[in-house]
Design a protein around this motif. Structure first.
Motif, PDB file in Angstrom:
ATOM      1  N   LEU A   1      -2.964  -8.328  -5.618  1.00 22.27           N
ATOM      2  CA  LEU A   1      -4.053  -7.526  -6.178  1.00 22.27           C
ATOM      3  C   LEU A   1      -3.400  -6.389  -6.953  1.00 22.27           C
ATOM      4  N   GLN A   2      -3.420  -6.517  -8.279  1.00 20.54           N
ATOM      5  CA  GLN A   2      -2.884  -5.475  -9.133  1.00 20.54           C
ATOM      6  C   GLN A   2      -3.974  -4.435  -9.358  1.00 20.54           C
ATOM      7  N   MET A   3      -3.670  -3.202  -9.011  1.00 20.46           N
ATOM      8  CA  MET A   3      -4.664  -2.135  -9.101  1.00 20.46           C
ATOM      9  C   MET A   3      -4.162  -1.074 -10.073  1.00 20.46           C
ATOM     10  N   ASN A   4      -4.879  -0.915 -11.156  1.00 19.23           N
ATOM     11  CA  ASN A   4      -4.525   0.064 -12.192  1.00 19.23           C
ATOM     12  C   ASN A   4      -5.586   1.149 -12.284  1.00 19.23           C
ATOM     13  N   SER A   5      -5.228   2.245 -12.919  1.00 19.22           N
ATOM     14  CA  SER A   5      -6.155   3.363 -13.131  1.00 19.22           C
ATOM     15  C   SER A   5      -6.850   3.747 -11.826  1.00 19.22           C
ATOM     16  N   LEU A   6      -6.063   3.900 -10.804  1.00 22.37           N
ATOM     17  CA  LEU A   6      -6.627   4.161  -9.482  1.00 22.37           C
ATOM     18  C   LEU A   6      -7.342   5.500  -9.414  1.00 22.37           C
TER      19      LEU A   6
ATOM     20  N   SER B   1     -17.134  -1.565  -9.362  1.00 21.73           N
ATOM     21  CA  SER B   1     -16.315  -0.364  -9.538  1.00 21.73           C
ATOM     22  C   SER B   1     -14.865  -0.671  -9.883  1.00 21.73           C
ATOM     23  N   VAL B   2     -14.421  -1.914  -9.669  1.00 24.75           N
ATOM     24  CA  VAL B   2     -13.016  -2.236  -9.944  1.00 24.75           C
ATOM     25  C   VAL B   2     -12.846  -3.138 -11.160  1.00 24.75           C
ATOM     26  N   LYS B   3     -13.938  -3.583 -11.731  1.00 21.43           N
ATOM     27  CA  LYS B   3     -13.835  -4.482 -12.881  1.00 21.43           C
ATOM     28  C   LYS B   3     -13.140  -3.785 -14.036  1.00 21.43           C
ATOM     29  N   GLY B   4     -12.189  -4.491 -14.618  1.00 27.46           N
ATOM     30  CA  GLY B   4     -11.393  -3.916 -15.688  1.00 27.46           C
ATOM     31  C   GLY B   4     -10.182  -3.143 -15.206  1.00 27.46           C
ATOM     32  N   ARG B   5     -10.110  -2.908 -13.895  1.00 27.79           N
ATOM     33  CA  ARG B   5      -8.970  -2.150 -13.357  1.00 27.79           C
ATOM     34  C   ARG B   5      -8.139  -2.976 -12.378  1.00 27.79           C
ATOM     35  N   PHE B   6      -8.780  -3.849 -11.599  1.00 27.91           N
ATOM     36  CA  PHE B   6      -8.092  -4.649 -10.592  1.00 27.91           C
ATOM     37  C   PHE B   6      -8.029  -6.100 -11.054  1.00 27.91           C
ATOM     38  N   THR B   7      -6.883  -6.730 -10.786  1.00 26.85           N
ATOM     39  CA  THR B   7      -6.698  -8.132 -11.146  1.00 26.85           C
ATOM     40  C   THR B   7      -6.085  -8.884  -9.978  1.00 26.85           C
ATOM     41  N   ILE B   8      -6.695  -9.995  -9.625  1.00 26.28           N
ATOM     42  CA  ILE B   8      -6.155 -10.849  -8.573  1.00 26.28           C
ATOM     43  C   ILE B   8      -5.354 -11.974  -9.208  1.00 26.28           C
ATOM     44  N   SER B   9      -4.256 -12.342  -8.583  1.00 26.47           N
ATOM     45  CA  SER B   9      -3.430 -13.446  -9.076  1.00 26.47           C
ATOM     46  C   SER B   9      -2.701 -14.055  -7.888  1.00 26.47           C
ATOM     47  N   ARG B  10      -1.995 -15.155  -8.141  1.00 25.67           N
ATOM     48  CA  ARG B  10      -1.255 -15.759  -7.043  1.00 25.67           C
ATOM     49  C   ARG B  10       0.003 -16.435  -7.552  1.00 25.67           C
ATOM     50  N   ASP B  11       0.942 -16.591  -6.631  1.00 25.17           N
ATOM     51  CA  ASP B  11       2.179 -17.324  -6.877  1.00 25.17           C
ATOM     52  C   ASP B  11       2.254 -18.404  -5.810  1.00 25.17           C
ATOM     53  N   ASN B  12       1.975 -19.629  -6.207  1.00 23.65           N
ATOM     54  CA  ASN B  12       1.951 -20.716  -5.227  1.00 23.65           C
ATOM     55  C   ASN B  12       3.323 -20.928  -4.596  1.00 23.65           C
ATOM     56  N   ALA B  13       4.371 -20.757  -5.364  1.00 25.02           N
ATOM     57  CA  ALA B  13       5.719 -20.978  -4.838  1.00 25.02           C
ATOM     58  C   ALA B  13       6.050 -19.978  -3.728  1.00 25.02           C
TER      59      ALA B  13
ATOM     60  N   GLY C   1       0.818  -1.204   0.000  1.00 27.12           N
ATOM     61  CA  GLY C   1       0.000   0.000   0.000  1.00 27.12           C
ATOM     62  C   GLY C   1       0.850   1.252   0.000  1.00 27.12           C
ATOM     63  N   GLY C   2       0.173   2.391  -0.155  1.00 26.21           N
ATOM     64  CA  GLY C   2       0.887   3.656  -0.137  1.00 26.21           C
ATOM     65  C   GLY C   2       0.066   4.764  -0.744  1.00 26.21           C
ATOM     66  N   LEU C   3       0.741   5.866  -1.018  1.00 28.30           N
ATOM     67  CA  LEU C   3       0.112   7.028  -1.633  1.00 28.30           C
ATOM     68  C   LEU C   3       0.414   7.017  -3.126  1.00 28.30           C
ATOM     69  N   VAL C   4      -0.621   7.180  -3.935  1.00 27.26           N
ATOM     70  CA  VAL C   4      -0.452   7.176  -5.385  1.00 27.26           C
ATOM     71  C   VAL C   4      -1.367   8.233  -5.983  1.00 27.26           C
ATOM     72  N   GLN C   5      -0.953   8.800  -7.089  1.00 31.50           N
ATOM     73  CA  GLN C   5      -1.784   9.793  -7.760  1.00 31.50           C
ATOM     74  C   GLN C   5      -2.892   9.130  -8.552  1.00 31.50           C
ATOM     75  N   PRO C   6      -3.983   9.841  -8.770  1.00 29.29           N
ATOM     76  CA  PRO C   6      -5.053   9.288  -9.616  1.00 29.29           C
ATOM     77  C   PRO C   6      -4.496   8.852 -10.973  1.00 29.29           C
ATOM     78  N   GLY C   7      -4.948   7.681 -11.413  1.00 26.46           N
ATOM     79  CA  GLY C   7      -4.458   7.111 -12.655  1.00 26.46           C
ATOM     80  C   GLY C   7      -3.266   6.198 -12.481  1.00 26.46           C
ATOM     81  N   GLY C   8      -2.693   6.191 -11.295  1.00 26.29           N
ATOM     82  CA  GLY C   8      -1.524   5.360 -11.028  1.00 26.29           C
ATOM     83  C   GLY C   8      -1.876   3.919 -10.701  1.00 26.29           C
ATOM     84  N   SER C   9      -0.847   3.165 -10.380  1.00 27.96           N
ATOM     85  CA  SER C   9      -1.005   1.735 -10.106  1.00 27.96           C
ATOM     86  C   SER C   9      -0.292   1.346  -8.816  1.00 27.96           C
ATOM     87  N   LEU C  10      -0.813   0.309  -8.198  1.00 27.47           N
ATOM     88  CA  LEU C  10      -0.171  -0.326  -7.052  1.00 27.47           C
ATOM     89  C   LEU C  10      -0.407  -1.822  -7.149  1.00 27.47           C
ATOM     90  N   ARG C  11       0.509  -2.587  -6.597  1.00 24.14           N
ATOM     91  CA  ARG C  11       0.295  -4.019  -6.466  1.00 24.14           C
ATOM     92  C   ARG C  11       0.384  -4.389  -4.998  1.00 24.14           C
TER      93      ARG C  11
END
Length: 126
Positions: A81-86, A63-75, A9-19
């Motif tokens: 949670l990849q969050m784009n176009s925040l 509200s997050v469809k098309g912008r947020f993607t969930i994924s996993r790394d089993n290893a 988490g953190g501070l991001v500008q509108p339109g930015g991304s966080l994972r």
């Protein structure tokens, strides 16, 4: 005892991304449903997305469809949670949660989950 730790988490500008990351210890992802939730001040906890034990996923928040993607790394025993176009309205504390499962299910109800992380703050602001 299963433990979940969120990070990213953190501070991001509108339109930015966080994972965001949810690292799980004390169990393996293939035995749990993992959900991402968020909660803004004065609001109820909202389901964002869920990863089933088999690796399939569901997004709950329109509200997050098309912008947020969930994924996993089993290893790494980590769910992302990849969050784009925040947007400013994405500002909240984000939590991951887990429930041991024997079938391929997810739920959007917070009460269904047995284990929770401590949360990570996401602030979207210029």
């Amino acid at each position: 005892q299963l433990q979940l730790v969120e990070s990213g988490g953190g501070l991001v500008q509108p339109g930015g991304s966080l994972r965001l990351s949810c690292t799980v210890s004390g169990g393996t992802l293939t035995s749990y449903a993992i959900g991402w939730f968020r909660q803004a001040p004065g609001t109820e906890r909202e389901a964002v997305s869920c990863m089933r034990s088999t690796g399939t996923s569901t997004n709950y928040a329109d509200s997050v469809k098309g912008r947020f993607t969930i994924s996993r790394d089993n290893a790494k025993n980590t769910v992302y949670l990849q969050m784009n176009s925040l947007k400013p309205e994405d500002t909240a504390v984000y939590y991951c949660a887990a429930r041991p499962v024997q079938i391929n299910v997810c739920q959007s109800r917070p009460s269904w989950y047995a284990y929770w992380g401590q949360g990570t703050q996401v602030t979207v602001s210029s």
